[in-house]
Design an enzyme around this catalytic site. Structure first.
Site, PDB file in Angstrom:
ATOM      1  N   ASP A   1      -6.308   9.296  -4.893  1.00  0.00           N
ATOM      2  CA  ASP A   1      -6.154   8.302  -3.817  1.00  0.00           C
ATOM      3  C   ASP A   1      -4.708   8.395  -3.331  1.00  0.00           C
ATOM      4  O   ASP A   1      -3.907   9.175  -3.876  1.00  0.00           O
ATOM      5  CB  ASP A   1      -6.473   6.885  -4.341  1.00  0.00           C
ATOM      6  CG  ASP A   1      -6.279   5.825  -3.260  1.00  0.00           C
ATOM      7  OD1 ASP A   1      -6.861   5.970  -2.164  1.00  0.00           O
ATOM      8  OD2 ASP A   1      -5.528   4.859  -3.481  1.00  0.00           O
TER       9      ASP A   1
ATOM     10  N   TYR B   1      -2.262   6.800   4.155  1.00  0.00           N
ATOM     11  CA  TYR B   1      -3.103   7.787   4.841  1.00  0.00           C
ATOM     12  C   TYR B   1      -3.767   7.166   6.076  1.00  0.00           C
ATOM     13  O   TYR B   1      -4.033   7.856   7.064  1.00  0.00           O
ATOM     14  CB  TYR B   1      -4.201   8.290   3.889  1.00  0.00           C
ATOM     15  CG  TYR B   1      -3.809   9.499   3.074  1.00  0.00           C
ATOM     16  CD1 TYR B   1      -2.805   9.425   2.113  1.00  0.00           C
ATOM     17  CD2 TYR B   1      -4.461  10.716   3.251  1.00  0.00           C
ATOM     18  CE1 TYR B   1      -2.461  10.541   1.358  1.00  0.00           C
ATOM     19  CE2 TYR B   1      -4.120  11.835   2.493  1.00  0.00           C
ATOM     20  CZ  TYR B   1      -3.125  11.739   1.553  1.00  0.00           C
ATOM     21  OH  TYR B   1      -2.791  12.839   0.808  1.00  0.00           O
ATOM     22  N   GLY B   2      -4.055   5.888   5.998  1.00  0.00           N
ATOM     23  CA  GLY B   2      -4.788   5.215   7.068  1.00  0.00           C
ATOM     24  C   GLY B   2      -4.075   5.184   8.404  1.00  0.00           C
ATOM     25  O   GLY B   2      -4.680   4.909   9.436  1.00  0.00           O
TER      26      GLY B   2
ATOM     27  N   CYS C   1     -10.991   7.539  -2.146  1.00  0.00           N
ATOM     28  CA  CYS C   1     -10.312   7.098  -0.931  1.00  0.00           C
ATOM     29  C   CYS C   1     -11.242   7.373   0.251  1.00  0.00           C
ATOM     30  O   CYS C   1     -11.645   8.520   0.469  1.00  0.00           O
ATOM     31  CB  CYS C   1      -9.009   7.882  -0.773  1.00  0.00           C
ATOM     32  SG  CYS C   1      -8.152   7.570   0.783  1.00  0.00           S
ATOM     33  N   ASN C   2     -11.592   6.318   0.966  1.00  0.00           N
ATOM     34  CA  ASN C   2     -12.498   6.469   2.117  1.00  0.00           C
ATOM     35  C   ASN C   2     -11.854   7.301   3.220  1.00  0.00           C
ATOM     36  O   ASN C   2     -12.508   8.130   3.844  1.00  0.00           O
ATOM     37  CB  ASN C   2     -12.861   5.099   2.690  1.00  0.00           C
ATOM     38  CG  ASN C   2     -13.648   4.248   1.714  1.00  0.00           C
ATOM     39  OD1 ASN C   2     -14.861   4.183   1.775  1.00  0.00           O
ATOM     40  ND2 ASN C   2     -12.966   3.591   0.797  1.00  0.00           N
TER      41      ASN C   2
ATOM     42  N   CYS D   1     -12.024   0.382   2.046  1.00  0.00           N
ATOM     43  CA  CYS D   1     -10.787   1.057   1.603  1.00  0.00           C
ATOM     44  C   CYS D   1     -10.680   0.723   0.132  1.00  0.00           C
ATOM     45  O   CYS D   1     -10.824  -0.439  -0.263  1.00  0.00           O
ATOM     46  CB  CYS D   1      -9.580   0.522   2.368  1.00  0.00           C
ATOM     47  SG  CYS D   1      -7.996   0.943   1.590  1.00  0.00           S
ATOM     48  N   THR D   2     -10.466   1.725  -0.680  1.00  0.00           N
ATOM     49  CA  THR D   2     -10.525   1.501  -2.128  1.00  0.00           C
ATOM     50  C   THR D   2      -9.440   0.533  -2.619  1.00  0.00           C
ATOM     51  O   THR D   2      -9.614  -0.129  -3.632  1.00  0.00           O
ATOM     52  CB  THR D   2     -10.417   2.841  -2.880  1.00  0.00           C
ATOM     53  OG1 THR D   2      -9.223   3.513  -2.471  1.00  0.00           O
ATOM     54  CG2 THR D   2     -11.614   3.724  -2.580  1.00  0.00           C
ATOM     55  N   HIS D   3      -8.336   0.444  -1.888  1.00  0.00           N
ATOM     56  CA  HIS D   3      -7.284  -0.497  -2.287  1.00  0.00           C
ATOM     57  C   HIS D   3      -7.814  -1.928  -2.448  1.00  0.00           C
ATOM     58  O   HIS D   3      -7.375  -2.678  -3.314  1.00  0.00           O
ATOM     59  CB  HIS D   3      -6.143  -0.490  -1.256  1.00  0.00           C
ATOM     60  CG  HIS D   3      -5.140   0.581  -1.515  1.00  0.00           C
ATOM     61  ND1 HIS D   3      -5.407   1.911  -1.303  1.00  0.00           N
ATOM     62  CD2 HIS D   3      -3.874   0.521  -2.002  1.00  0.00           C
ATOM     63  CE1 HIS D   3      -4.347   2.622  -1.633  1.00  0.00           C
ATOM     64  NE2 HIS D   3      -3.403   1.802  -2.058  1.00  0.00           N
TER      65      HIS D   3
HETATM   66  N1  DGL Z   1      -7.301   3.714  -0.334  1.00  0.00           N
HETATM   67  C1  DGL Z   1      -7.487   4.429   0.857  1.00  0.00           C
HETATM   68  C2  DGL Z   1      -8.901   4.326   1.438  1.00  0.00           C
HETATM   69  O1  DGL Z   1      -9.859   4.086   0.706  1.00  0.00           O
HETATM   70  C3  DGL Z   1      -6.431   4.444   1.937  1.00  0.00           C
HETATM   71  C4  DGL Z   1      -5.158   3.686   1.845  1.00  0.00           C
HETATM   72  C5  DGL Z   1      -4.077   4.323   2.735  1.00  0.00           C
HETATM   73  O2  DGL Z   1      -3.412   5.256   2.255  1.00  0.00           O
HETATM   74  O3  DGL Z   1      -3.940   3.916   3.901  1.00  0.00           O
HETATM   75  O4  DGL Z   1      -9.100   4.549   2.608  1.00  0.00           O
END
Ligand code: DGL
Length: 220
Positions: free
Chosen positions: A8, A40-41, A72-73, A185-187
């Site tokens: 992730d 990443y988003g 991570c989606n 989002c996994t967070h």
């Molecule tokens: N945890 C990530 C997801 O499931 C993205 C978080 C990020 O880096 O913006 O999309």
């Protein structure tokens, strides 16, 4: 050789790893958080694919894992196809928004997808909706502020601070009359308890943890 590597951009994949270890405590796991590239988003498709490719190269070189779980989606919807093409001998399990599950439990046929900006903007959601939730209205919310709070503050925050952080997103979906919120989002899994508490009993919070972990164990 390692059994599973979870990847992730930060802390989002930890609940996935923990769930797998509950079921299979003897699994040899490595957790990789590409915090150098967080968030990443907020990146475009090309930047996401390049960053993921770099991570995967290092992961395969260092750990030769049997299964790589993209926990991570954002990484999954953008790069899973490319990864399977570039590394045809590697088993990958991706994480995508639990739209199918949301459609199963929604009585009002109004579902909310809470995710990163990159995930909500990705056409993959429309495909999932057309397949599994055709008769539902789906409302999307990208929430970089909440994701940044989770990555940087939530582990030291009090539970009432975590609840406070969820309120804006819950209000947004409540105003649209949704009865389900998908944690896309996994967070968000790291604050699922607080999110459900703020939602009360009118809105159910759903996620992909079980589906992803079961899949990872199936292909192992
Ligand atoms: N945890 C990530 C997801 O499931 C993205 C978080 C990020 O880096 O913006 O999309």
């Amino acid at each position: 050789m390692v059994d599973f590597v979870f990847l992730d951009s930060g802390t989002g994949g930890i609940p996935y790893l923990m769930h797998l270890l509950e079921i299979k405590p003897d699994a040899k796991c490595v957790y990789v958080g590409d915090t150098a590239n967080f968030p990443y988003g907020e990146k475009n498709h090309e930047q996401i694919v390049n960053a993921v490719l770099n991570c995967i190269k290092v992961i395969i070189e260092k750990f030769s894992p049997k299964v790589i779980v993209l926990a991570c989606n954002t990484m999954s919807v953008n790069s899973l196809d490319v990864l399977r093409e570039v590394f045809p001998n590697q088993i990958f399990v991706g994480t995508v928004p639990a739209i199918k599950l949301a459609a199963k439990v929604s009585k009002k046929r109004k579902i909310g997808l809470l995710a990163t900006k990159a995930t909500v903007e990705h056409p993959y959601n429309k495909d999932l909706k057309n397949h599994f939730a055709q008769d539902c209205q789906m409302f999307l919310r990208g929430d970089p502020k909440l994701i940044s709070f989770i990555e940087h503050e939530s582990f030291t925050a009090t539970s009432s601070e975590r609840e406070e952080a969820c309120k804006e997103a819950v209000k947004y979906f409540a105003q649209k009359d949704c009865d389900v919120i998908i944690l896309g989002c996994t967070h968000f899994l790291n604050i699922k308890k607080e999110m459900q508490k703020v939602c009360g009993s009118d809105i159910q919070v759903v996620d992909s943890v079980e589906g992803v972990v079961n899949r990872a164990l199936d292909v192992f």
